[in-house]
Design a protein around this motif. Structure first.
Motif, mmCIF file in Angstrom:
data_model
loop_
_atom_site.group_PDB
_atom_site.id
_atom_site.type_symbol
_atom_site.label_atom_id
_atom_site.label_comp_id
_atom_site.label_asym_id
_atom_site.label_seq_id
_atom_site.Cartn_x
_atom_site.Cartn_y
_atom_site.Cartn_z
ATOM 1 N N GLY A 124 -47.991 11.544 -46.678
ATOM 2 C CA GLY A 124 -48.180 10.526 -45.643
ATOM 3 C C GLY A 124 -47.432 10.856 -44.367
ATOM 4 N N ILE A 125 -46.240 11.433 -44.516
ATOM 5 C CA ILE A 125 -45.476 11.861 -43.329
ATOM 6 C C ILE A 125 -46.239 12.976 -42.626
ATOM 7 N N GLY A 126 -46.686 13.962 -43.410
ATOM 8 C CA GLY A 126 -47.427 15.094 -42.831
ATOM 9 C C GLY A 126 -48.735 14.690 -42.177
ATOM 10 N N ALA A 127 -49.399 13.673 -42.720
ATOM 11 C CA ALA A 127 -50.681 13.218 -42.182
ATOM 12 C C ALA A 127 -50.517 12.238 -41.021
ATOM 13 N N GLY A 128 -49.261 11.861 -40.733
ATOM 14 C CA GLY A 128 -49.028 10.944 -39.627
ATOM 15 C C GLY A 128 -49.168 9.475 -39.987
ATOM 16 N N ILE A 129 -49.304 9.165 -41.269
ATOM 17 C CA ILE A 129 -49.392 7.767 -41.691
ATOM 18 C C ILE A 129 -48.054 7.073 -41.466
ATOM 19 N N TYR A 130 -46.967 7.816 -41.695
ATOM 20 C CA TYR A 130 -45.621 7.326 -41.418
ATOM 21 C C TYR A 130 -45.076 8.075 -40.213
ATOM 22 N N ALA A 131 -44.312 7.397 -39.402
ATOM 23 C CA ALA A 131 -43.729 8.034 -38.218
ATOM 24 C C ALA A 131 -42.666 9.062 -38.595
ATOM 25 N N ASN A 132 -41.950 8.788 -39.701
ATOM 26 C CA ASN A 132 -40.882 9.707 -40.132
ATOM 27 C C ASN A 132 -40.500 9.373 -41.571
ATOM 28 N N ALA A 133 -39.548 10.149 -42.117
ATOM 29 C CA ALA A 133 -39.115 9.949 -43.503
ATOM 30 C C ALA A 133 -38.470 8.578 -43.700
ATOM 31 N N ASP A 134 -37.715 8.118 -42.724
ATOM 32 C CA ASP A 134 -37.074 6.807 -42.857
ATOM 33 C C ASP A 134 -38.114 5.707 -43.063
ATOM 34 N N GLU A 135 -39.187 5.768 -42.287
ATOM 35 C CA GLU A 135 -40.246 4.763 -42.436
ATOM 36 C C GLU A 135 -40.940 4.913 -43.792
ATOM 37 N N ALA A 136 -41.207 6.142 -44.201
ATOM 38 C CA ALA A 136 -41.907 6.375 -45.469
ATOM 39 C C ALA A 136 -41.128 5.859 -46.663
ATOM 40 N N PHE A 137 -39.823 6.033 -46.632
ATOM 41 C CA PHE A 137 -39.013 5.661 -47.786
ATOM 42 C C PHE A 137 -38.415 4.257 -47.689
ATOM 43 N N ALA A 138 -38.693 3.534 -46.617
ATOM 44 C CA ALA A 138 -38.118 2.198 -46.412
ATOM 45 C C ALA A 138 -38.520 1.210 -47.507
ATOM 46 N N SER A 139 -39.695 1.386 -48.096
ATOM 47 C CA SER A 139 -40.158 0.449 -49.120
ATOM 48 C C SER A 139 -39.578 0.747 -50.506
ATOM 49 N N LEU A 140 -38.854 1.835 -50.641
ATOM 50 C CA LEU A 140 -38.275 2.215 -51.931
ATOM 51 C C LEU A 140 -36.800 1.834 -51.989
ATOM 52 N N GLU A 141 -36.341 1.505 -53.189
ATOM 53 C CA GLU A 141 -34.928 1.177 -53.377
ATOM 54 C C GLU A 141 -34.106 2.457 -53.473
ATOM 55 N N LYS A 142 -33.154 2.600 -52.539
ATOM 56 C CA LYS A 142 -32.253 3.747 -52.570
ATOM 57 C C LYS A 142 -31.177 3.457 -53.616
ATOM 58 N N LEU A 143 -31.038 4.370 -54.587
ATOM 59 C CA LEU A 143 -30.099 4.178 -55.680
ATOM 60 C C LEU A 143 -28.763 4.873 -55.460
ATOM 61 N N GLN A 144 -28.798 6.011 -54.819
ATOM 62 C CA GLN A 144 -27.580 6.814 -54.722
ATOM 63 C C GLN A 144 -27.724 7.842 -53.604
#
Length: 184
Positions: free
Chosen positions: A137-157
């Motif tokens: 999705g990042i490569g296809a331009g669906i997300y502006a960047n990695a931060d946006e792509a991973f914002a919906s996921l819970e960061k564990l560590q």
């Protein structure tokens, strides 16, 4: 490589216990080096098939712990070898986003990867398939960047490279690359 190690070296224990066993050996496995390319032709080796090899074993010195750690280090080192190829192509890897699954369940694997690559690892409550989709999705331009792509996921560590271990990791990785070069 990790599954083969489990089946053939430590079948009596689970993966978590394997990780504990590997942690009993120091960084660099006291000279044991595993080249983990046993699945056929490897793209990072220009489609060469060099197989897997275990090098530097001293029957009077080394134990299962050394072999298990060397296997995990070999997997990490092959990962970093691929990262170096990406860096030569202009990609600068400073952060690795990963699901807390598979090899990333191992603290030793995570610490070694951060220590060798110098990258920060962010672990998320997901698996590799979601991570691959987010990356696409990042490569296809669906997300502006990695931060946006991973914002919906819970960061564990978050795993940062331990500066005190960087020299030991660099030495072990340099030895691994020397052994690899002798196989190509």
């Amino acid at each position: 490589m990790n599954a083969w190690t489990h089946r053939n070296i430590t079948p009596e224990i689970g993966y978590a216990e394997m990780n504990d066993l590997a942690a009993q050996s120091p960084i660099g496995s006291e000279g044991v080096t595993v080249i983990p390319f046993g699945n056929g032709a490897e793209r990072v080796l220009e489609n060469k098939e060099i197989g897997c090899s275990i090098n530097g074993v001293n029957f009077n010195k080394h134990s299962k712990a050394h072999l298990v750690r060397a296997a995990q280090e070999g997997i990490v080192f092959s990962f970093c070898y691929g990262m170096e190829i990406m860096q030569q192509m202009g990609m600068d890897v400073k952060k690795i986003h990963a699901g807390k699954a598979n090899m990333f369940l191992s603290p030793l694997f995570r610490d070694t990867l951060a220590g060798v690559s110098g990258a920060t690892i962010e672990l998320y409550d997901t698996d590799g398939s979601v991570g691959a989709a987010k990356g696409a999705g990042i490569g296809a331009g669906i997300y502006a960047n990695a931060d946006e792509a991973f914002a919906s996921l819970e960061k564990l560590q978050v795993i940062e490279p331990k500066q005190a271990d960087r020299a030991a990791y660099a030495e072990a990785y340099a030895r691994w690359k020397e052994v690899l070069a002798s196989k190509k």
